[in-house]
Design a protein around this motif. Structure first.
Motif, PDB file in Angstrom:
ATOM      1  N   SER A  93       0.841  -1.197   0.000  1.00 32.65           N
ATOM      2  CA  SER A  93       0.000   0.000   0.000  1.00 32.65           C
ATOM      3  C   SER A  93       0.878   1.251   0.000  1.00 32.65           C
ATOM      4  O   SER A  93       2.037   1.205   0.408  1.00 32.65           O
ATOM      5  N   LEU A  94       0.296   2.361  -0.469  1.00 28.92           N
ATOM      6  CA  LEU A  94       0.993   3.645  -0.520  1.00 28.92           C
ATOM      7  C   LEU A  94       0.061   4.755  -0.069  1.00 28.92           C
ATOM      8  O   LEU A  94      -1.150   4.679  -0.281  1.00 28.92           O
ATOM      9  N   ALA A  95       0.629   5.811   0.496  1.00 29.44           N
ATOM     10  CA  ALA A  95      -0.142   7.016   0.829  1.00 29.44           C
ATOM     11  C   ALA A  95       0.797   8.207   0.840  1.00 29.44           C
ATOM     12  O   ALA A  95       1.958   8.097   1.237  1.00 29.44           O
ATOM     13  N   ILE A  96       0.260   9.344   0.394  1.00 30.59           N
ATOM     14  CA  ILE A  96       1.007  10.598   0.411  1.00 30.59           C
ATOM     15  C   ILE A  96       0.130  11.639   1.090  1.00 30.59           C
ATOM     16  O   ILE A  96      -0.977  11.899   0.633  1.00 30.59           O
ATOM     17  N   PRO A  97       0.604  12.244   2.187  1.00 31.72           N
ATOM     18  CA  PRO A  97      -0.179  13.325   2.793  1.00 31.72           C
ATOM     19  C   PRO A  97      -0.065  14.578   1.942  1.00 31.72           C
ATOM     20  O   PRO A  97       1.038  15.012   1.614  1.00 31.72           O
ATOM     21  N   SER A  98      -1.184  15.161   1.570  1.00 37.16           N
ATOM     22  CA  SER A  98      -1.150  16.323   0.684  1.00 37.16           C
ATOM     23  C   SER A  98      -0.518  17.543   1.345  1.00 37.16           C
ATOM     24  O   SER A  98      -0.072  18.451   0.657  1.00 37.16           O
ATOM     25  N   ALA A  99      -0.440  17.562   2.670  1.00 39.62           N
ATOM     26  CA  ALA A  99       0.130  18.709   3.371  1.00 39.62           C
ATOM     27  C   ALA A  99       1.654  18.648   3.467  1.00 39.62           C
ATOM     28  O   ALA A  99       2.271  19.600   3.909  1.00 39.62           O
ATOM     29  N   ALA A 100       2.255  17.543   3.061  1.00 39.69           N
ATOM     30  CA  ALA A 100       3.705  17.382   3.219  1.00 39.69           C
ATOM     31  C   ALA A 100       4.335  16.946   1.903  1.00 39.69           C
ATOM     32  O   ALA A 100       4.298  15.770   1.555  1.00 39.69           O
ATOM     33  N   GLN A 101       4.885  17.878   1.151  1.00 37.04           N
ATOM     34  CA  GLN A 101       5.553  17.554  -0.099  1.00 37.04           C
ATOM     35  C   GLN A 101       6.725  16.619   0.164  1.00 37.04           C
ATOM     36  O   GLN A 101       7.386  16.718   1.191  1.00 37.04           O
ATOM     37  N   GLN A 102       6.952  15.716  -0.758  1.00 36.80           N
ATOM     38  CA  GLN A 102       8.067  14.768  -0.719  1.00 36.80           C
ATOM     39  C   GLN A 102       7.913  13.670   0.327  1.00 36.80           C
ATOM     40  O   GLN A 102       8.812  12.860   0.488  1.00 36.80           O
ATOM     41  N   THR A 103       6.806  13.651   1.090  1.00 37.83           N
ATOM     42  CA  THR A 103       6.610  12.606   2.094  1.00 37.83           C
ATOM     43  C   THR A 103       5.765  11.492   1.496  1.00 37.83           C
ATOM     44  O   THR A 103       4.728  11.737   0.909  1.00 37.83           O
ATOM     45  N   LEU A 104       6.243  10.269   1.663  1.00 37.89           N
ATOM     46  CA  LEU A 104       5.595   9.092   1.105  1.00 37.89           C
ATOM     47  C   LEU A 104       5.621   7.981   2.140  1.00 37.89           C
ATOM     48  O   LEU A 104       6.657   7.733   2.756  1.00 37.89           O
ATOM     49  N   TYR A 105       4.461   7.366   2.371  1.00 41.27           N
ATOM     50  CA  TYR A 105       4.358   6.212   3.260  1.00 41.27           C
ATOM     51  C   TYR A 105       4.155   4.972   2.406  1.00 41.27           C
ATOM     52  O   TYR A 105       3.372   4.997   1.450  1.00 41.27           O
ATOM     53  N   ALA A 106       4.851   3.888   2.747  1.00 38.01           N
ATOM     54  CA  ALA A 106       4.733   2.631   2.024  1.00 38.01           C
ATOM     55  C   ALA A 106       4.436   1.510   3.009  1.00 38.01           C
ATOM     56  O   ALA A 106       5.210   1.273   3.942  1.00 38.01           O
ATOM     57  N   GLY A 107       3.309   0.832   2.805  1.00 36.15           N
ATOM     58  CA  GLY A 107       2.968  -0.332   3.612  1.00 36.15           C
ATOM     59  C   GLY A 107       3.595  -1.565   2.990  1.00 36.15           C
ATOM     60  O   GLY A 107       3.512  -1.777   1.783  1.00 36.15           O
ATOM     61  N   THR A 108       4.236  -2.360   3.837  1.00 36.14           N
ATOM     62  CA  THR A 108       4.886  -3.584   3.365  1.00 36.14           C
ATOM     63  C   THR A 108       4.328  -4.778   4.131  1.00 36.14           C
ATOM     64  O   THR A 108       3.485  -4.619   5.012  1.00 36.14           O
ATOM     65  N   GLU A 109       4.853  -5.963   3.813  1.00 37.15           N
ATOM     66  CA  GLU A 109       4.399  -7.165   4.509  1.00 37.15           C
ATOM     67  C   GLU A 109       4.885  -7.204   5.955  1.00 37.15           C
ATOM     68  O   GLU A 109       4.418  -8.028   6.736  1.00 37.15           O
ATOM     69  N   SER A 110       5.794  -6.295   6.321  1.00 35.91           N
ATOM     70  CA  SER A 110       6.336  -6.333   7.681  1.00 35.91           C
ATOM     71  C   SER A 110       6.261  -5.002   8.415  1.00 35.91           C
ATOM     72  O   SER A 110       6.948  -4.805   9.401  1.00 35.91           O
ATOM     73  N   GLY A 111       5.419  -4.079   7.951  1.00 37.91           N
ATOM     74  CA  GLY A 111       5.268  -2.813   8.653  1.00 37.91           C
ATOM     75  C   GLY A 111       5.188  -1.636   7.695  1.00 37.91           C
ATOM     76  O   GLY A 111       4.988  -1.802   6.496  1.00 37.91           O
ATOM     77  N   LEU A 112       5.377  -0.459   8.255  1.00 45.00           N
ATOM     78  CA  LEU A 112       5.252   0.784   7.504  1.00 45.00           C
ATOM     79  C   LEU A 112       6.607   1.462   7.378  1.00 45.00           C
ATOM     80  O   LEU A 112       7.388   1.487   8.325  1.00 45.00           O
ATOM     81  N   ALA A 113       6.869   2.002   6.186  1.00 40.54           N
ATOM     82  CA  ALA A 113       8.098   2.759   5.948  1.00 40.54           C
ATOM     83  C   ALA A 113       7.717   4.177   5.537  1.00 40.54           C
ATOM     84  O   ALA A 113       6.637   4.402   4.984  1.00 40.54           O
ATOM     85  N   LYS A 114       8.611   5.128   5.804  1.00 39.69           N
ATOM     86  CA  LYS A 114       8.350   6.533   5.484  1.00 39.69           C
ATOM     87  C   LYS A 114       9.568   7.148   4.811  1.00 39.69           C
ATOM     88  O   LYS A 114      10.701   6.938   5.242  1.00 39.69           O
ATOM     89  N   SER A 115       9.297   7.927   3.767  1.00 39.29           N
ATOM     90  CA  SER A 115      10.328   8.716   3.110  1.00 39.29           C
ATOM     91  C   SER A 115       9.902  10.178   3.165  1.00 39.29           C
ATOM     92  O   SER A 115       8.747  10.498   2.903  1.00 39.29           O
TER      93      SER A 115
END
Length: 166
Positions: A93-115
């Motif tokens: 899964s993926l999500a990008i908060p519209s209030a934070a440019q360049q921020t990306l959340y990625a859901g994986t099989e073992s948790g959540l990652a953030k860039s």
């Protein structure tokens, strides 16, 4: 006029609410410029896209999680390239908060990652060993995250993923 209703991913452009993207099983990724009244295939499909995938967009880039990893397009899907770095594990899964440019959340099989740099680097946020099947980030508060695991449990973080409650 979608070619099917088995939609496995969906994204809306925060800069243009009428620009939509959908991953339709058997048809690939399609886009709509008129709020979903009509749909067209992307000029080029993201490599590795199939029945499973995730989509997100921040207005500048369209991101696609496929069997090839996390890809992005800066030209509306005409060309695709891998992000500079990849999150750990298979992307779900993926999500990008519209209030934070360049921020990306990625859901994986073992948790959540953030860039916070458009995918150039990633930090694992947890919860540990939890497959993140669905993911949402509050538009006005990028520290408020909701995710759903493979058992249907809902996890919430109000501090950007530093802590989680179910």
């Amino acid at each position: 006029d979608l070619p099917g209703t088995d939609i496995h991913a969906f994204a809306q452009d925060p800069a243009d609410a009428r620009r939509l993207y959908a991953l339709v099983v058997g048809a690939g990724v399609l886009t709509s410029a008129d709020g979903g009244a009509t749909w067209d295939p992307l000029p080029a499909q993201p490599p590795g896209v199939g029945g499973h995938g995730a989509l997100a967009t921040d207005g500048a880039f369209v991101y696609a999680a496929t069997a090839e990893g996390l890809l992005r397009s800066s030209d509306g899907g005409a060309t695709w390239e891998p992000t500079p770095a990849q999150p750990n594990g298979m992307l779900i899964s993926l999500a990008i908060p519209s209030a934070a440019q360049q921020t990306l959340y990625a859901g994986t099989e073992s948790g959540l990652a953030k860039s916070t740099d458009g995918g150039a680097s990633w930090a694992d946020l947890g919860p540990s060993d939890v497959p993140v099947l669905a993911l949402a980030v509050t538009a006005s508060d990028p520290d408020r995250i909701l995710l759903v695991d493979n058992t249907g449990a809902v996890y919430r973080s109000t501090d950007g993923g530093a802590s989680w409650t179910t």
